[in-house]
Scaffold this active site. Structure first.
Site, PDB file in Angstrom:
ATOM      1  CG  ASP A  69      -0.124  -0.112   2.535  1.00  0.00           C
ATOM      2  OD1 ASP A  69       1.113  -0.022   2.501  1.00  0.00           O
ATOM      3  OD2 ASP A  69      -0.754  -0.271   3.596  1.00  0.00           O
ATOM      4  CD  GLU A 109       0.351  -6.618   2.936  1.00  0.00           C
ATOM      5  OE1 GLU A 109       0.341  -5.393   2.757  1.00  0.00           O
ATOM      6  OE2 GLU A 109       1.150  -7.155   3.713  1.00  0.00           O
ATOM      7  CD  GLU A 139       0.318   4.297   4.759  1.00  0.00           C
ATOM      8  OE1 GLU A 139      -0.627   4.935   5.273  1.00  0.00           O
ATOM      9  OE2 GLU A 139       1.514   4.624   4.951  1.00  0.00           O
ATOM     10  CG  HIS A 184       6.326   3.955  10.409  1.00  0.00           C
ATOM     11  ND1 HIS A 184       5.986   2.731  10.921  1.00  0.00           N
ATOM     12  CD2 HIS A 184       5.893   3.949   9.131  1.00  0.00           C
ATOM     13  CE1 HIS A 184       5.388   2.009  10.000  1.00  0.00           C
ATOM     14  NE2 HIS A 184       5.304   2.729   8.890  1.00  0.00           N
ATOM     15  NE  ARG A 238       3.529  10.854   4.575  1.00  0.00           N
ATOM     16  CZ  ARG A 238       4.643  10.243   4.191  1.00  0.00           C
ATOM     17  NH1 ARG A 238       4.856   8.990   4.519  1.00  0.00           N
ATOM     18  NH2 ARG A 238       5.553  10.888   3.491  1.00  0.00           N
ATOM     19  CG  HIS A 280      10.525   5.068  10.190  1.00  0.00           C
ATOM     20  ND1 HIS A 280      10.770   6.038   9.245  1.00  0.00           N
ATOM     21  CD2 HIS A 280       9.897   4.061   9.535  1.00  0.00           C
ATOM     22  CE1 HIS A 280      10.308   5.626   8.068  1.00  0.00           C
ATOM     23  NE2 HIS A 280       9.776   4.426   8.217  1.00  0.00           N
TER      24      HIS A 280
HETATM   25  C1  UD1 Z   1       6.656   4.708   3.955  1.00  0.00           C
HETATM   26  C2  UD1 Z   1       5.258   4.336   3.439  1.00  0.00           C
HETATM   27  C3  UD1 Z   1       4.481   3.637   4.539  1.00  0.00           C
HETATM   28  C4  UD1 Z   1       5.268   2.457   5.123  1.00  0.00           C
HETATM   29  C5  UD1 Z   1       6.652   2.921   5.538  1.00  0.00           C
HETATM   30  C6  UD1 Z   1       7.482   1.732   5.944  1.00  0.00           C
HETATM   31  C7  UD1 Z   1       4.143   5.825   1.816  1.00  0.00           C
HETATM   32  C8  UD1 Z   1       3.378   7.072   1.645  1.00  0.00           C
HETATM   33  N1  UD1 Z   1       4.540   5.553   3.099  1.00  0.00           N
HETATM   34  O1  UD1 Z   1       6.496   5.653   5.007  1.00  0.00           O
HETATM   35  O2  UD1 Z   1       3.259   3.141   4.012  1.00  0.00           O
HETATM   36  O3  UD1 Z   1       4.574   1.985   6.258  1.00  0.00           O
HETATM   37  O4  UD1 Z   1       7.305   3.549   4.422  1.00  0.00           O
HETATM   38  O5  UD1 Z   1       8.593   2.108   6.700  1.00  0.00           O
HETATM   39  O6  UD1 Z   1       4.410   5.124   0.888  1.00  0.00           O
HETATM   40  N2  UD1 Z   1      13.970   8.146   5.241  1.00  0.00           N
HETATM   41  C9  UD1 Z   1      15.347   8.041   5.211  1.00  0.00           C
HETATM   42  N3  UD1 Z   1      15.904   6.825   4.852  1.00  0.00           N
HETATM   43  C10 UD1 Z   1      15.162   5.745   4.545  1.00  0.00           C
HETATM   44  C11 UD1 Z   1      13.773   5.853   4.582  1.00  0.00           C
HETATM   45  C12 UD1 Z   1      13.185   7.064   4.919  1.00  0.00           C
HETATM   46  O7  UD1 Z   1      16.046   8.986   5.495  1.00  0.00           O
HETATM   47  O8  UD1 Z   1      15.737   4.677   4.243  1.00  0.00           O
HETATM   48  C13 UD1 Z   1      13.347   9.447   5.611  1.00  0.00           C
HETATM   49  C14 UD1 Z   1      13.471  10.513   4.496  1.00  0.00           C
HETATM   50  O9  UD1 Z   1      13.623  11.763   5.104  1.00  0.00           O
HETATM   51  C15 UD1 Z   1      12.108  10.410   3.813  1.00  0.00           C
HETATM   52  C16 UD1 Z   1      11.215  10.158   5.011  1.00  0.00           C
HETATM   53  O10 UD1 Z   1      11.950   9.276   5.854  1.00  0.00           O
HETATM   54  O11 UD1 Z   1      11.758  11.577   3.096  1.00  0.00           O
HETATM   55  C17 UD1 Z   1       9.859   9.597   4.708  1.00  0.00           C
HETATM   56  O12 UD1 Z   1       9.933   8.477   3.827  1.00  0.00           O
HETATM   57  P1  UD1 Z   1       8.575   7.983   3.079  1.00  0.00           P
HETATM   58  O13 UD1 Z   1       8.872   6.753   2.317  1.00  0.00           O
HETATM   59  O14 UD1 Z   1       7.967   9.108   2.355  1.00  0.00           O
HETATM   60  O15 UD1 Z   1       7.597   7.698   4.274  1.00  0.00           O
HETATM   61  P2  UD1 Z   1       7.680   6.628   5.423  1.00  0.00           P
HETATM   62  O16 UD1 Z   1       7.234   7.309   6.657  1.00  0.00           O
HETATM   63  O17 UD1 Z   1       8.973   5.950   5.413  1.00  0.00           O
HETATM   64  N1  UDP Z   2      11.517  -3.984  10.554  1.00  0.00           N
HETATM   65  C1  UDP Z   2      12.892  -4.078  10.388  1.00  0.00           C
HETATM   66  N2  UDP Z   2      13.699  -3.278  11.149  1.00  0.00           N
HETATM   67  C2  UDP Z   2      13.215  -2.388  12.057  1.00  0.00           C
HETATM   68  C3  UDP Z   2      11.801  -2.280  12.191  1.00  0.00           C
HETATM   69  C4  UDP Z   2      10.991  -3.094  11.413  1.00  0.00           C
HETATM   70  O1  UDP Z   2      13.378  -4.865   9.579  1.00  0.00           O
HETATM   71  O2  UDP Z   2      13.996  -1.700  12.727  1.00  0.00           O
HETATM   72  C5  UDP Z   2      10.660  -4.837   9.696  1.00  0.00           C
HETATM   73  C6  UDP Z   2       9.517  -5.557  10.378  1.00  0.00           C
HETATM   74  O3  UDP Z   2       9.919  -6.822  10.853  1.00  0.00           O
HETATM   75  C7  UDP Z   2       8.482  -5.662   9.276  1.00  0.00           C
HETATM   76  C8  UDP Z   2       8.725  -4.417   8.457  1.00  0.00           C
HETATM   77  O4  UDP Z   2      10.031  -3.964   8.775  1.00  0.00           O
HETATM   78  O5  UDP Z   2       8.729  -6.777   8.436  1.00  0.00           O
HETATM   79  C9  UDP Z   2       7.696  -3.377   8.806  1.00  0.00           C
HETATM   80  O6  UDP Z   2       8.094  -2.160   8.314  1.00  0.00           O
HETATM   81  P1  UDP Z   2       7.438  -0.810   8.802  1.00  0.00           P
HETATM   82  O7  UDP Z   2       6.924  -0.959  10.186  1.00  0.00           O
HETATM   83  O8  UDP Z   2       8.433   0.256   8.530  1.00  0.00           O
HETATM   84  O9  UDP Z   2       6.254  -0.621   7.740  1.00  0.00           O
HETATM   85  P2  UDP Z   2       4.740  -1.128   7.663  1.00  0.00           P
HETATM   86  O10 UDP Z   2       4.724  -2.595   7.791  1.00  0.00           O
HETATM   87  O11 UDP Z   2       3.997  -0.415   8.746  1.00  0.00           O
HETATM   88  O12 UDP Z   2       4.307  -0.653   6.325  1.00  0.00           O
END
Ligand code: UD1
Ligand code: UDP
Length: 372
Positions: free
Chosen positions: A96, A118, A132, A211, A213, A244
């Site tokens: 999602d 999924e 999502e 984490h 939004r 995160h």
């Molecule tokens: C995203 C997904 C969310 C998922 C989550 C898993 C969308 C809108 N959101 O949220 O559904 O649950 O990933 O973790 O698709 N950043 C880093 N390094 C990384 C990753 C993120 O620095 O490796 C920081 C950056 O500043 C980035 C911000 O996190 O701009 C947000 O990343 P983004 O993918 O937009 O949203 P997530 O909160 O990670």
């Molecule tokens: N996870 C990981 N390292 C971490 C936290 C989570 O590998 O420090 C794994 C977790 O086991 C799961 C996935 O990341 O498989 C979930 O990711 P996240 O919670 O970021 O996203 P969501 O599932 O809410 O989209």
């Protein structure tokens, strides 16, 4: 060999796509074409490396604190030439995220079949989880084949008028990934936690992640404050939180939990270490989607920091409690589990409702029937 494309860009998608890609490589019927958007950077790299997956295309779209619009636009533009130049039978997307929805959209623009892994999870509230819920619905609207993890997610799709013969219940590939890691990969937690005040084999700890939004701001503040209070109430209890990378999360965590006795803040863990950490935790508190699927496989009671969940099976079966982000409610449920051994045992004994580790086999079987 014919090619099936996999488009993904975040940590959870990588973890849940990996077993499907591994199974496809083993069978040698299709060649997987791995296209990563780079929506995540460090967290994507960690997961790719855990599963030893080398992308064929690696886009690099992430910017710090990215907005949904700029992220979507970048992914759309950068995927275009890749999809245009490759011969592909079908595009697989998972879950999602923005990468999921835009990946499906680009495939559709090129009139390619889309398989959604999924599929069908719903809360019925377009802002929970945000964005999502709508990403998943729009991906479903485009998809030609829907791999639903549970019977309940299948029924959601049928009630939206998706044809029954396009929906297949497979279980969730997250369980395939988890079982594979626990069987095949050992952890390095002692080294990772070397500088922290914890004996990972013997100390009792809560594992915390947040984490989402829709929880930014006050809801997240409430959850973090409740965990801080818990750690003050129970001298024998520690808290480990892999924080995160999202700056909105980091700012709140730093202001509420940093330098707090018995709270251990660490960088996001690679998936292998994270699975083993879940396995050693006493209780898990999270707003994550994937962790809601994994914790019941490990017999870990779970408090979910959400008002609504698209994974109601865990709540219905009793492995998870939806506590939202009200501080008093979180404290009440956590204290009940920490004080009451019978309640704790009851929750941890319940069987995982999300799958048996066979999802990627069933998905590959169906892809072969349709596209070989
Ligand atoms: C995203 C997904 C969310 C998922 C989550 C898993 C969308 C809108 N959101 O949220 O559904 O649950 O990933 O973790 O698709 N950043 C880093 N390094 C990384 C990753 C993120 O620095 O490796 C920081 C950056 O500043 C980035 C911000 O996190 O701009 C947000 O990343 P983004 O993918 O937009 O949203 P997530 O909160 O990670
Ligand atoms: N996870 C990981 N390292 C971490 C936290 C989570 O590998 O420090 C794994 C977790 O086991 C799961 C996935 O990341 O498989 C979930 O990711 P996240 O919670 O970021 O996203 P969501 O599932 O809410 O989209």
């Amino acid at each position: 060999m014919k090619r099936i494309a996999f488009i993904f860009g975040t940590r959870p998608e990588t973890i849940k796509m990996a077993p499907v890609i591994h199974e496809m490589m083993k069978r040698k019927i299709f060649t997987p074409l791995v296209i990563v958007t780079g929506q995540h950077r460090e967290m994507l790299e960690q997961a790719l490396s855990n599963f030893e997956i080398q992308p064929d295309y690696s886009l690099d779209v992430m910017t710090s604190n990215q907005t949904l619009s700029s992220l979507s636009a970048k992914i759309l533009l950068e995927l275009e030439p890749v999809i245009k130049n490759e011969t592909i039978e079908c595009v697989c997307v998972q879950g999602d995220t923005t990468s999921t929805f835009i990946g499906a959209l680009v495939a559709y623009y090129h009139q390619l079949p889309v398989a959604h892994i999924e599929a069908g999870l719903r809360t019925g509230d377009k802002y929970k989880p945000f964005p999502e819920e709508v990403n998943r619905m729009m991906t479903g609207a485009i998809a030609d084949v829907h791999f639903a993890p549970t019977q309940e997610s299948k029924l959601n799709l049928i009630s939206e008028n998706h044809k029954e013969n396009t929906v297949f219940v497979t279980g969730n590939t997250s369980i395939d990934a988890l079982l594979w890691v626990l069987k095949n990969k050992s952890n390095t937690l002692e080294t990772v936690l070397n500088n922290h005040d914890i004996d990972i084999e013997n100390d009792k700890f809560i594992l915390l992640t947040t984490h989402r939004r829709e929880n930014f701001g006050l809801p997240m503040e409430n959850s973090l404050n409740s965990v801080r209070e818990l750690s003050e109430m129970y001298p024998d209890l520690k808290v480990i939180m892999p924080v995160h990378f999202n700056p909105n999360v980091r700012e709140k965590v730093d202001s509420i939990l940093k330098n707090h006795k018995r709270v251990i803040l660490i960088e996001p863990l690679d998936y292998v270490n994270f699975c083993h950490l879940m396995n050693k935790a006493h209780l898990i508190i999270t707003d994550s989607g994937g962790i809601q699927e994994e914790a019941p496989s490990l017999g870990k009671p779970l408090l979910v920091l959400r008002e609504k969940t698209e994974r109601p099976e865990g709540v219905a079966s009793g492995t998870a409690i939806l506590v939202g982000t009200d501080k008093e409610l979180i404290l009440r449920h956590a204290k009940n589990l920490l004080n009451n051994k019978d309640e704790y045992q009851k929750m941890s004994d319940i069987k995982n409702p999300y799958g048996d580790g066979n999802a990627s086999v069933l998905i590959n079987d169906q892809l072969e029937r349709m596209y070989n």
